[in-house]
Design a protein around this motif. Structure first.
Motif, PDB file in Angstrom:
ATOM      1  N   ARG A 289      43.559  44.628  36.692  1.00  0.00           N
ATOM      2  CA  ARG A 289      44.800  43.938  37.054  1.00  0.00           C
ATOM      3  C   ARG A 289      44.793  43.510  38.526  1.00  0.00           C
ATOM      4  O   ARG A 289      45.771  43.672  39.249  1.00  0.00           O
ATOM      5  CB  ARG A 289      46.021  44.795  36.735  1.00  0.00           C
ATOM      6  CG  ARG A 289      46.164  45.127  35.257  1.00  0.00           C
ATOM      7  CD  ARG A 289      47.490  45.752  34.920  1.00  0.00           C
ATOM      8  NE  ARG A 289      48.577  44.798  35.108  1.00  0.00           N
ATOM      9  CZ  ARG A 289      49.877  45.094  34.911  1.00  0.00           C
ATOM     10  NH1 ARG A 289      50.226  46.316  34.537  1.00  0.00           N
ATOM     11  NH2 ARG A 289      50.802  44.175  35.104  1.00  0.00           N
ATOM     12  N   VAL A 290      43.672  42.958  38.940  1.00  0.00           N
ATOM     13  CA  VAL A 290      43.545  42.404  40.287  1.00  0.00           C
ATOM     14  C   VAL A 290      43.498  40.885  40.162  1.00  0.00           C
ATOM     15  O   VAL A 290      42.665  40.341  39.433  1.00  0.00           O
ATOM     16  CB  VAL A 290      42.276  42.917  41.004  1.00  0.00           C
ATOM     17  CG1 VAL A 290      42.076  42.195  42.335  1.00  0.00           C
ATOM     18  CG2 VAL A 290      42.384  44.419  41.231  1.00  0.00           C
TER      19      VAL A 290
ATOM     20  N   ASN B 189      55.112  37.039  43.748  1.00  0.00           N
ATOM     21  CA  ASN B 189      56.090  38.127  43.714  1.00  0.00           C
ATOM     22  C   ASN B 189      56.294  38.644  42.294  1.00  0.00           C
ATOM     23  O   ASN B 189      56.399  39.858  42.059  1.00  0.00           O
ATOM     24  CB  ASN B 189      57.417  37.665  44.300  1.00  0.00           C
ATOM     25  CG  ASN B 189      57.336  37.424  45.792  1.00  0.00           C
ATOM     26  OD1 ASN B 189      56.389  37.861  46.444  1.00  0.00           O
ATOM     27  ND2 ASN B 189      58.315  36.716  46.338  1.00  0.00           N
ATOM     28  N   SER B 190      56.358  37.717  41.327  1.00  0.00           N
ATOM     29  CA  SER B 190      56.568  38.152  39.945  1.00  0.00           C
ATOM     30  C   SER B 190      55.389  38.967  39.438  1.00  0.00           C
ATOM     31  O   SER B 190      55.544  39.921  38.669  1.00  0.00           O
ATOM     32  CB  SER B 190      56.822  36.943  39.033  1.00  0.00           C
ATOM     33  OG  SER B 190      55.654  36.156  38.899  1.00  0.00           O
ATOM     34  N   LEU B 191      54.178  38.617  39.891  1.00  0.00           N
ATOM     35  CA  LEU B 191      53.000  39.377  39.496  1.00  0.00           C
ATOM     36  C   LEU B 191      53.005  40.767  40.129  1.00  0.00           C
ATOM     37  O   LEU B 191      52.634  41.759  39.496  1.00  0.00           O
ATOM     38  CB  LEU B 191      51.728  38.621  39.882  1.00  0.00           C
ATOM     39  CG  LEU B 191      51.472  37.321  39.099  1.00  0.00           C
ATOM     40  CD1 LEU B 191      50.349  36.530  39.728  1.00  0.00           C
ATOM     41  CD2 LEU B 191      51.156  37.628  37.649  1.00  0.00           C
TER      42      LEU B 191
ATOM     43  N   GLY C 277      53.170  44.701  38.434  1.00  0.00           N
ATOM     44  CA  GLY C 277      52.192  45.752  38.697  1.00  0.00           C
ATOM     45  C   GLY C 277      50.795  45.276  39.049  1.00  0.00           C
ATOM     46  O   GLY C 277      49.895  46.102  39.224  1.00  0.00           O
ATOM     47  N   ASP C 278      50.558  43.988  39.157  1.00  0.00           N
ATOM     48  CA  ASP C 278      49.235  43.494  39.539  1.00  0.00           C
ATOM     49  C   ASP C 278      49.022  43.629  41.047  1.00  0.00           C
ATOM     50  O   ASP C 278      49.965  43.552  41.831  1.00  0.00           O
ATOM     51  CB  ASP C 278      49.082  42.013  39.173  1.00  0.00           C
ATOM     52  CG  ASP C 278      48.804  41.807  37.705  1.00  0.00           C
ATOM     53  OD1 ASP C 278      48.729  42.796  36.974  1.00  0.00           O
ATOM     54  OD2 ASP C 278      48.686  40.637  37.289  1.00  0.00           O
ATOM     55  N   ARG C 279      47.758  43.812  41.426  1.00  0.00           N
ATOM     56  CA  ARG C 279      47.383  43.664  42.830  1.00  0.00           C
ATOM     57  C   ARG C 279      47.042  42.201  43.054  1.00  0.00           C
ATOM     58  O   ARG C 279      46.240  41.632  42.310  1.00  0.00           O
ATOM     59  CB  ARG C 279      46.171  44.542  43.165  1.00  0.00           C
ATOM     60  CG  ARG C 279      46.482  46.023  43.253  1.00  0.00           C
ATOM     61  CD  ARG C 279      45.194  46.821  43.487  1.00  0.00           C
ATOM     62  NE  ARG C 279      45.490  48.188  43.901  1.00  0.00           N
ATOM     63  CZ  ARG C 279      45.750  49.178  43.054  1.00  0.00           C
ATOM     64  NH1 ARG C 279      45.747  48.940  41.756  1.00  0.00           N
ATOM     65  NH2 ARG C 279      46.011  50.388  43.510  1.00  0.00           N
ATOM     66  N   VAL C 280      47.623  41.595  44.061  1.00  0.00           N
ATOM     67  CA  VAL C 280      47.402  40.172  44.318  1.00  0.00           C
ATOM     68  C   VAL C 280      46.768  40.004  45.692  1.00  0.00           C
ATOM     69  O   VAL C 280      47.310  40.468  46.696  1.00  0.00           O
ATOM     70  CB  VAL C 280      48.719  39.372  44.262  1.00  0.00           C
ATOM     71  CG1 VAL C 280      48.447  37.884  44.474  1.00  0.00           C
ATOM     72  CG2 VAL C 280      49.423  39.591  42.934  1.00  0.00           C
TER      73      VAL C 280
ATOM     74  N   ALA D  28      41.903  50.070  42.235  1.00  0.00           N
ATOM     75  CA  ALA D  28      42.435  49.867  40.881  1.00  0.00           C
ATOM     76  C   ALA D  28      41.623  50.599  39.820  1.00  0.00           C
ATOM     77  O   ALA D  28      41.959  50.521  38.632  1.00  0.00           O
ATOM     78  CB  ALA D  28      42.463  48.360  40.574  1.00  0.00           C
ATOM     79  N   GLY D  29      40.524  51.280  40.233  1.00  0.00           N
ATOM     80  CA  GLY D  29      39.770  52.074  39.275  1.00  0.00           C
ATOM     81  C   GLY D  29      38.367  51.604  38.963  1.00  0.00           C
ATOM     82  O   GLY D  29      37.666  52.227  38.161  1.00  0.00           O
TER      83      GLY D  29
END
Length: 257
Positions: A194-195, A218-220, A224-227, A253-254
């Motif tokens: 989720r990057v 902002n919505s991303l 919960g995403d990393r942007v 993020a893992g």
């Protein structure tokens, strides 16, 4: 040939003049043919013509550049449409091999996909017919990446960076929907972690465009995403910093590395 007005000759008229002056076997080719077929975003340059290698050439007006070929099958020639020209896929391939630089060649191919003038394997089919063309490997790789969703030179450069750094490859032009239900396309998305990466070109200097991108970012973030955002110039001038930040985000993020 006659021009039936006293004003300056426009681009479309000059293309006709060039084709007619070069004889019945002449075709618009390369960038000129691609622009006549709808390609946008490139400065108009000398009109480029493609002639069979055996064709006789008369004296041409200034501002016309002639290329010759021994490979011009019927499927590479536009059957309808004026002035006579090569098909879009052949036009894009020729524009790339005649370009002034590798960057320009890649930009033409990427723009043709981004503007939906060519799709899927059309470029590769032309390349199969031109085994000795200039920049063949570069055009092949660019078309493959562009068909996968990298639709600008900066996005292609970002993909090159991730490959060289040994990072996982992202999905390009990933479709997401914003809170209002509008379809959005992400430049690069590492879905498993989720990057999300956005490459900011010159259009992001426009306040309205910049705010639209911030709202989407902002919505991303809220979901919960990393942007991460990088200006296009940083991919060339500060590649180590770009890679370091991307690697750090993926690890946080893992991603095991």
């Amino acid at each position: 040939m006659f021009v039936t007005h006293s004003g300056p000759v426009n681009v479309e008229q000059f293309r006709w003049i060039a084709v007619l002056a070069a004889g019945p076997s002449a075709l618009l080719g390369g960038l000129s043919a691609a622009q006549a077929g709808g390609l946008r975003g490139f400065r108009t340059r000398p009109v480029e013509l493609l002639l069979p290698a055996s064709a006789r050439r008369d004296v041409l007006p200034q501002g016309v550049r002639v290329h010759r070929t021994t490979v011009l099958p019927a499927q590479d020639v536009l059957a309808v449409g004026q002035p006579p020209r090569t098909m879009l896929a052949r036009s894009v391939v020729d524009a790339a091999q005649w370009a002034a630089s590798d960057d320009e060649a890649r930009a033409v191919v990427a723009a043709a996909f981004q503007q939906r003038l060519v799709v899927g394997g059309e470029i590769h089919e032309v390349l199969d017919r031109l085994p000795r063309m200039r920049r063949r490997s570069l055009v092949t790789a660019t078309a493959t990446d562009a068909a996968g969703g990298s639709h600008s030179l900066s996005e292609l450069e970002f993909l090159d960076l991730t490959r060289r750094a040994g990072l996982p490859l992202p999905t390009r032009q990933q479709i997401r929907y914003d809170p209002a239900g509008r379809r959005r396309y992400l430049d690069a998305y590492f879905a498993r972690w989720r990057v999300h990466v956005e490459i900011d070109g010159g259009q992001h200097l426009d306040p309205a465009h910049a705010w639209a991108d911030m709202r989407r970012q902002n919505s991303l973030w809220i979901e919960g995403d990393r942007v991460l955002r990088f200006p296009a110039w940083a991919l060339r001038a500060r590649p180590d910093e770009v890679v370091a930040q991307l690697r750090a985000a993926l690890r946080m993020a893992g991603w095991p590395g």
